[in-house]
Design a protein around this motif. Structure first.
Motif, mmCIF file in Angstrom:
data_model
loop_
_atom_site.group_PDB
_atom_site.id
_atom_site.type_symbol
_atom_site.label_atom_id
_atom_site.label_comp_id
_atom_site.label_asym_id
_atom_site.label_seq_id
_atom_site.Cartn_x
_atom_site.Cartn_y
_atom_site.Cartn_z
ATOM 1 N N LEU A 169 35.082 7.814 -27.411
ATOM 2 C CA LEU A 169 36.420 7.212 -27.319
ATOM 3 C C LEU A 169 37.351 7.897 -28.306
ATOM 4 O O LEU A 169 37.068 7.980 -29.495
ATOM 5 C CB LEU A 169 36.354 5.715 -27.614
ATOM 6 N N PRO A 173 42.066 1.019 -27.780
ATOM 7 C CA PRO A 173 42.589 0.281 -26.625
ATOM 8 C C PRO A 173 43.851 -0.503 -26.969
ATOM 9 O O PRO A 173 43.936 -1.124 -28.033
ATOM 10 C CB PRO A 173 41.439 -0.659 -26.232
ATOM 11 N N ALA A 177 42.449 -4.867 -20.724
ATOM 12 C CA ALA A 177 41.729 -4.099 -19.701
ATOM 13 C C ALA A 177 41.096 -2.853 -20.323
ATOM 14 O O ALA A 177 39.949 -2.497 -20.008
ATOM 15 C CB ALA A 177 42.676 -3.716 -18.564
ATOM 16 N N GLU A 178 41.833 -2.212 -21.226
ATOM 17 C CA GLU A 178 41.284 -1.039 -21.904
ATOM 18 C C GLU A 178 40.140 -1.426 -22.842
ATOM 19 O O GLU A 178 39.195 -0.658 -23.029
ATOM 20 C CB GLU A 178 42.393 -0.315 -22.679
ATOM 21 N N LYS A 180 38.002 -3.778 -22.252
ATOM 22 C CA LYS A 180 36.851 -3.967 -21.367
ATOM 23 C C LYS A 180 36.211 -2.631 -21.016
ATOM 24 O O LYS A 180 34.979 -2.485 -21.037
ATOM 25 C CB LYS A 180 37.300 -4.697 -20.097
ATOM 26 N N THR A 181 37.030 -1.632 -20.737
ATOM 27 C CA THR A 181 36.519 -0.295 -20.424
ATOM 28 C C THR A 181 35.842 0.331 -21.632
ATOM 29 O O THR A 181 34.763 0.929 -21.521
ATOM 30 C CB THR A 181 37.668 0.607 -19.929
ATOM 31 N N ALA A 182 36.478 0.193 -22.800
ATOM 32 C CA ALA A 182 35.905 0.758 -24.033
ATOM 33 C C ALA A 182 34.579 0.086 -24.360
ATOM 34 O O ALA A 182 33.622 0.741 -24.793
ATOM 35 C CB ALA A 182 36.886 0.597 -25.184
ATOM 36 N N ALA A 184 32.396 -1.159 -22.338
ATOM 37 C CA ALA A 184 31.350 -0.648 -21.448
ATOM 38 C C ALA A 184 30.846 0.707 -21.925
ATOM 39 O O ALA A 184 29.633 0.984 -21.917
ATOM 40 C CB ALA A 184 31.881 -0.554 -20.019
ATOM 41 N N ALA A 185 31.777 1.571 -22.356
ATOM 42 C CA ALA A 185 31.388 2.894 -22.849
ATOM 43 C C ALA A 185 30.563 2.790 -24.122
ATOM 44 O O ALA A 185 29.572 3.519 -24.309
ATOM 45 C CB ALA A 185 32.635 3.745 -23.083
ATOM 46 N N ASP A 188 27.054 1.583 -23.288
ATOM 47 C CA ASP A 188 26.300 2.620 -22.569
ATOM 48 C C ASP A 188 25.853 3.744 -23.490
ATOM 49 O O ASP A 188 24.712 4.219 -23.407
ATOM 50 C CB ASP A 188 27.174 3.186 -21.444
ATOM 51 N N SER A 243 31.794 -11.238 -18.492
ATOM 52 C CA SER A 243 31.513 -9.902 -17.957
ATOM 53 C C SER A 243 30.555 -9.107 -18.832
ATOM 54 O O SER A 243 30.056 -8.065 -18.413
ATOM 55 C CB SER A 243 32.821 -9.121 -17.808
ATOM 56 N N ALA A 245 31.517 -7.768 -21.693
ATOM 57 C CA ALA A 245 32.289 -6.884 -22.566
ATOM 58 C C ALA A 245 32.314 -7.430 -23.987
ATOM 59 O O ALA A 245 32.373 -6.662 -24.959
ATOM 60 C CB ALA A 245 33.713 -6.731 -22.032
#
Length: 429
Positions: A169, A173, A177-178, A180-182, A184-185, A188, A243, A245
């Motif tokens: 990253l 964020p 919404a960002e 949530k994406t961050a 997940a990364a 992972d 979710s 997150a």
């Protein structure tokens, strides 16, 4: 640190020129010699006894270098107990402290009950213009002034720089919404959790403000806590938990769990304030203060917004008149630019005086610099007597939604009902 004990002594000596007149409006008495001033004062400090308390005790020692006969009985009182404990003692006219570190929302309530010393007409307010208007405004009630700001703060996105780098990253964020994406990364690539949202009403305010919501409309005397905007904001927070997150907070000690996971680098992002900087700095597992990132809270559909917080110094109206000069001298010293700069350097706390930002320890302080724009953009809370009572019902709602996965609309409707029956019954709903 270049500030010396002599510098604090000069400041403390000047404080006696700012002794209060008696309540009847008499002229202030001539300032006695600091070395001759004698009093036994009790101060209730609601700061964290481990992370912040030692620094305040250092300031007391500096104060006593000039006022050796003013004994400060320092008492660390748990923040969550203090509001009701002070009201009970003040009402009974026994057991209340002479000086209190009061959360900003408590001051209008205590003042409305007659429990605080009116500072208007005192030289303690002679340099009132040096305080930033927003934190100073929390000390006003019914056109009078009942305290001076100790520290100002707000909520920010605190993040682990190393975990962000390891997850690839490159940007912080700026929307939920960002986030949530961050998250997940991060999960992972690093196996750490992305976010922890404390299950407390105060910590859901960025989600509420982000959608343009609020708790009440004080000017219209209307309860709006269960508005459509607030339902949307709280639903976003719940979705982050359901979710995956965000970590599902435990039913007990959500805040403590959040800080433990963050310090152990098991969660990458939290919503919190400058009062935890020293805690993070001292954590051997975090990787140093250089690993701490600070950014504004992410935005909702309307804006990015976090609440104005902080604490004020107030004086109990029931204290004996012969203690007033000493109490004023102590508050003047503790709220001075020099003392605020000392706390900024030691703890990363944000000064409430404009002049403090020109002093060493503040102007070159990376933590203060990072939080300053966060506070500048913070949303002011309604400074009404009932403001300190909003968070009991709101805390219950946060637990229901984030821990028990209850419907945000139903929980917010219950909060609105409690506001109507128990907090602001004269408000429309």
């Amino acid at each position: 640190m270049r500030r010396t004990a002599q510098g604090f002594a000069v400041l403390a000596s000047a404080a006696l020129a700012f002794a209060l007149a008696a309540c009847g409006g008499e002229q202030p008495p001539a300032a006695p010699n600091p070395a001759d001033l004698t009093a036994d004062l009790t101060w209730w400090d609601t700061s964290d006894p481990q992370n912040e308390g030692p620094a305040f005790k250092e300031l007391i020692t500096k104060f006593n270098q000039t006022y050796p006969k003013v004994k400060i009985n320092y008492q660390s009182v748990p923040f969550g107990e203090t509001q009701n404990k002070f009201k009970t003692a003040a009402q009974a006219k026994a057991g209340a402290p002479d000086i209190l570190r009061a959360e900003v929302a408590w001051v209008p309530e205590f003042a409305s009950l007659g429990y605080l010393f009116n500072l208007d007409g005192s030289e303690l307010l002679a340099d009132e213009a040096d305080f930033f208007p927003t934190p100073m405004s929390s000390n006003k009630f019914d056109g009078k002034t009942y305290g001076v700001p100790q520290v100002t703060d707000s909520l920010a996105l605190l993040y682990n720089k190393k975990l962000f780098t390891d997850a690839g990253l490159t940007a912080t964020p700026t929307t939920w919404a960002e986030v949530k994406t961050a998250a997940a990364a991060i999960k992972d690539k690093t196996k750490a959790n992305g976010l922890f949202i404390n299950a407390g009403g105060y910590f859901l305010l960025p989600f509420i403000y982000g959608e343009g919501g609020d708790l009440v409309d004080a000017s219209a005397k209307k309860i709006v806590v269960n508005s459509e905007q607030n339902v949307t904001g709280v639903s976003i927070a719940r979705d982050l938990v359901t979710s995956g997150a965000a970590v599902k907070p435990p039913a007990n000690d959500s805040y403590g769990t959040m800080m433990t996971l963050f310090k152990e680098q098991k969660v990458a992002m939290i919503i919190n304030g400058p009062w935890e900087v020293n805690n993070v700095r001292q954590a051997p597992t975090f990787g140093g203060i250089e690993n701490l990132g600070i950014a504004a809270v992410p935005a909702g559909s309307a804006k990015a917004g976090a609440p104005v917080g902080g604490h004020n110094y107030v004086i109990w109206s029931g204290m004996p008149q012969n203690k007033v000069a000493a109490a004023i001298a102590f508050v003047k010293f503790m709220s001075s630019a020099e003392s605020q700069a000392f706390l900024a350097e030691k703890l990363g706390l944000l000064p409430t005086r404009k002049s403090a930002y020109d002093l060493a320890g503040v102007k070159d302080n990376a933590i203060v610099s990072a939080f300053k724009p966060v506070v500048d953009a913070a949303v002011a809370r309604p400074w009404i007597p009932e403001g300190g009572q909003f968070f009991g019902p709101l805390d219950q709602m946060a637990t229901e939604v984030l821990v028990q996965n209850k419907d945000p609309k139903a929980s917010l409707d219950q909060v609105a009902q409690k506001y109507k029956t128990e907090v602001v019954p004269s408000y429309a709903s």
